[in-house]
Design an enzyme around this catalytic site. Structure first.
Site, PDB file in Angstrom:
ATOM      1  N   HIS A   1      15.215  -5.922   8.270  1.00 40.27           N
ATOM      2  CA  HIS A   1      15.489  -5.524   9.656  1.00 40.27           C
ATOM      3  C   HIS A   1      14.399  -5.998  10.596  1.00 40.27           C
ATOM      4  CE1 HIS A   1      12.698  -2.392   8.286  1.00 40.27           C
ATOM      5  NE2 HIS A   1      12.410  -2.164   9.565  1.00 40.27           N
TER       6      HIS A   1
ATOM      7  N   ASP B   1      12.629  -4.217  14.006  1.00 38.50           N
ATOM      8  CA  ASP B   1      12.575  -2.828  14.463  1.00 38.50           C
ATOM      9  C   ASP B   1      13.388  -2.603  15.742  1.00 38.50           C
ATOM     10  OD1 ASP B   1      10.959  -2.038  12.341  1.00 38.50           O
ATOM     11  OD2 ASP B   1       9.107  -2.479  13.414  1.00 38.50           O
TER      12      ASP B   1
ATOM     13  N   HIS C   1      11.499  -7.664   8.468  1.00 39.45           N
ATOM     14  CA  HIS C   1      10.672  -7.192   7.361  1.00 39.45           C
ATOM     15  C   HIS C   1      11.473  -6.264   6.457  1.00 39.45           C
ATOM     16  CE1 HIS C   1      10.071  -4.492  10.791  1.00 39.45           C
ATOM     17  NE2 HIS C   1       9.886  -3.510   9.926  1.00 39.45           N
TER      18      HIS C   1
ATOM     19  N   ARG D   1       3.069   3.854  12.026  1.00 41.90           N
ATOM     20  CA  ARG D   1       3.356   2.711  12.914  1.00 41.90           C
ATOM     21  C   ARG D   1       3.171   3.073  14.382  1.00 41.90           C
ATOM     22  NH1 ARG D   1       9.361   0.813  12.919  1.00 41.90           N
ATOM     23  NH2 ARG D   1       9.542   1.688  14.996  1.00 41.90           N
TER      24      ARG D   1
HETATM   25  O1  LIG Z   1       7.012   0.761   5.025  1.00 41.77           O
HETATM   26  C1  LIG Z   1       6.764  -0.376   5.390  1.00 41.77           C
HETATM   27  O2  LIG Z   1       6.002  -1.144   4.835  1.00 41.77           O
HETATM   28  C2  LIG Z   1       7.466  -0.926   6.623  1.00 41.77           C
HETATM   29  C3  LIG Z   1       8.174   0.157   7.353  1.00 41.77           C
HETATM   30  C4  LIG Z   1       8.898  -0.358   8.538  1.00 41.77           C
HETATM   31  O3  LIG Z   1       9.965  -0.885   8.453  1.00 41.77           O
HETATM   32  C5  LIG Z   1       8.239  -0.245   9.839  1.00 41.77           C
HETATM   33  O4  LIG Z   1       7.144   0.306   9.914  1.00 41.77           O
HETATM   34  O5  LIG Z   1       8.818  -0.719  10.822  1.00 41.77           O
HETATM   35 FE   LIG Z   2      10.556  -1.608  10.350  1.00 40.11          FE
END
Ligand SMILES: O=C(O)CCC(=O)C(=O)O
Ligand SMILES: [Fe+2]
Length: 310
Positions: free
Chosen positions: A108, A110, A264, A279
Site C-alpha cells: 500500500h 499510506d 510498502h 509513525r
Molecule cells: O509496520 C511497518 O513496518 C509499516 C507500517 C505501515 O504501513 C506504516 O507505518 O505506514
Molecule cells: Fe503504511
C-alpha cells in the site's frame, strides 16, 4: 566573514550509503531532532527525492514528541483520518502487532483513500522482534519506468477509485477477530472514496509514478474482472524485487519514505512476538495526472450506526 558552522552543516556523500541502485539509502552521523539545521533538513528532503526511502540507525533518543518535532521540519503533520493519533501527539499512529490494525501486511501507499494523501511518513522502531518483522518498500517511479511503452500509455490514461472500505475478509482471510473488528469499527468509521490517476506526476521531481496499492477498488470504466487482472499486471512491476528494498529493523531505527513515490509492505512473519512502530505523518497535496487533471474526492460519509440485534 566566516559563517557559523551550523548554517553550513549538511550531509556529506560519505554518510549516504545507497542500499540498491533504485531504492533506499542509509544515512549515518545524523542525530534526528526538531533542532536540525535547515540545511540538513533540506539535504534529507533531497535524499528522499532521490532514494525514496532513507534509514537512520541509532535514533533511540527520540520519543513521540521529538519524532514529531523532527517530522514537522519536513512539513505539516496530519493525523490518520479514522484511526486518530496517540493522545498528546498531533499525528503519531501506533502500529502494535498485538492489536487490531497493527500488521500492515499488504502492499500500500499510506492513506490514498483521501485526495491530498500524506507526502512523507516517518516511522520509528519501538519494539522489534528478534526474528522477522522487516518492512519492504518499492520505488513506484522505477516501476513506471520499467513498464514497456504500450503499458505506460495505457496507465497514463487510467484512473482508479481508492477507498478505505475494501473487502477486508477477502484481502486478509487469516485476520483475527480483533483485527476484523478494528477494521470494521475504527478503520472504516468514516468512508472515504477518491479517484486518482494511476500515473501521478511527482510534484517535486516531475517523475511519473504508479499510484496503486491496497486501497484501490476498481478502475474507472472497467469491469471488476478486468480490474483484477490489470491491477495485478501493474502491481507486478511495483513488487518486482529489482524495484524494492527490504529493511531489517533494530529498535531506535527511523525510516522515512516519500509516500508519493513508494508502496510498502510490513512482512508478517514473526508469529506472536510483539512488534511496535510509531509513525508521524506529513501532509501532502492533491495528485496531478499526466494530462494535468487532479484527483477528485467523491465521498466522505460517516458510516450509518449499526442497529444491534436485540
Ligand atoms: O509496520 C511497518 O513496518 C509499516 C507500517 C505501515 O504501513 C506504516 O507505518 O505506514
Ligand atoms: Fe503504511
Amino acid at each position: 566573514m566566516t559563517k557559523p558552522a551550523f548554517i553550513d552543516a549538511t550531509i556529506p556523500e560519505a554518510d549516504v550509503a545507497p542500499l540498491t541502485a533504485r531504492v533506499g539509502a542509509e544515512i549515518s552521523n545524523v542525530r534526528l531532532s526538531g533542532d536540525l539545521p535547515h540545511s540538513v533538513v533540506v539535504a534529507i528532503n533531497k535524499l528522499l527525492l532521490r532514494h525514496k526511502v532513507v534509514f537512520f540507525r541509532d535514533q533511540g533518543h527520540l520519543d513521540d514528541a521529538e519524532q514529531e518535532r523532527f517530522a514537522q521540519r519536513l512539513g505539516d503533520l496530519v493525523p490518520h483520518p479514522t484511526q486518530g493519533s496517540i493522545v498528546g501527539t498531533t499525528s503519531i499512529l501506533e502500529l502494535d502487532s498485538s492489536r487490531g490494525g497493527g500488521r500492515a501486511d499488504q502492499w500500500h501507499t499510506d492513506v490514498t483513500f483521501v485526495d491530498a494523501y500524506p507526502k512523507f511518513s516517518v516511522l520509528r522502531g519501538v519494539v522489534i522482534p528478534s526474528a522477522g518483522g522487516d518492512t519492504i518498500w518499492s520505488n513506484t517511479a522505477a516501476a513506471y519506468e520499467s513498464l514497456p511503452p504500450t503499458l505506460k500509455r495505457f496507465a497514463d490514461d487510467l484512473w482508479a477509485v481508492h477507498s478505505n472500505t475494501y473487502d477486508y475478509a477477502a484481502v486478509r482471510p487469516r485476520a483475527t477477530e480483533a483485527e476484523a473488528k478494528h477494521f470494521d469499527e475504527v478503520f472504516t468509521s468514516t468512508i472515504y472514496e477518491t479517484e486518482h490517476p494511476v500515473v501521478r506526476v511527482h510534484p517535486e521531481t516531475g517523475e511519473r509514478t504508479l499510484l496503486l496499492g491496497n486501497f484501490v477498488q476498481r478502475f474507472v470504466g472497467l469491469s471488476r474482472s478486468d480490474f483484477h487482472r490489470i491491477y495485478e499486471l501493474f502491481q507486478s512491476y511495483v513488487t518486482a524485487p529489482e524495484n524494492t528494498i527490504r529493511w531489517r529493523w533494530q529498535r531506535g531505527d527511523v525510516a522515512i519514505w516519500d509516500n508519493r513515490a513508494t508502496q510498502h509492505y510490513a512482512v508478517n512473519d514473526y508469529g506472536d512476538q510483539r512488534r511496535v512502530v510509531h509513525r508521524a505523518t506529513v501532509d501532502g497535496d492533491v495528485p496531478v495526472a499526466v494530462d494535468g487533471r487532479r484527483s477528485v474526492s467523491r465521498t466522505k460519509a460517516a458510516k450509518p450506526a449499526r442497529i444491534k440485534a436485540a
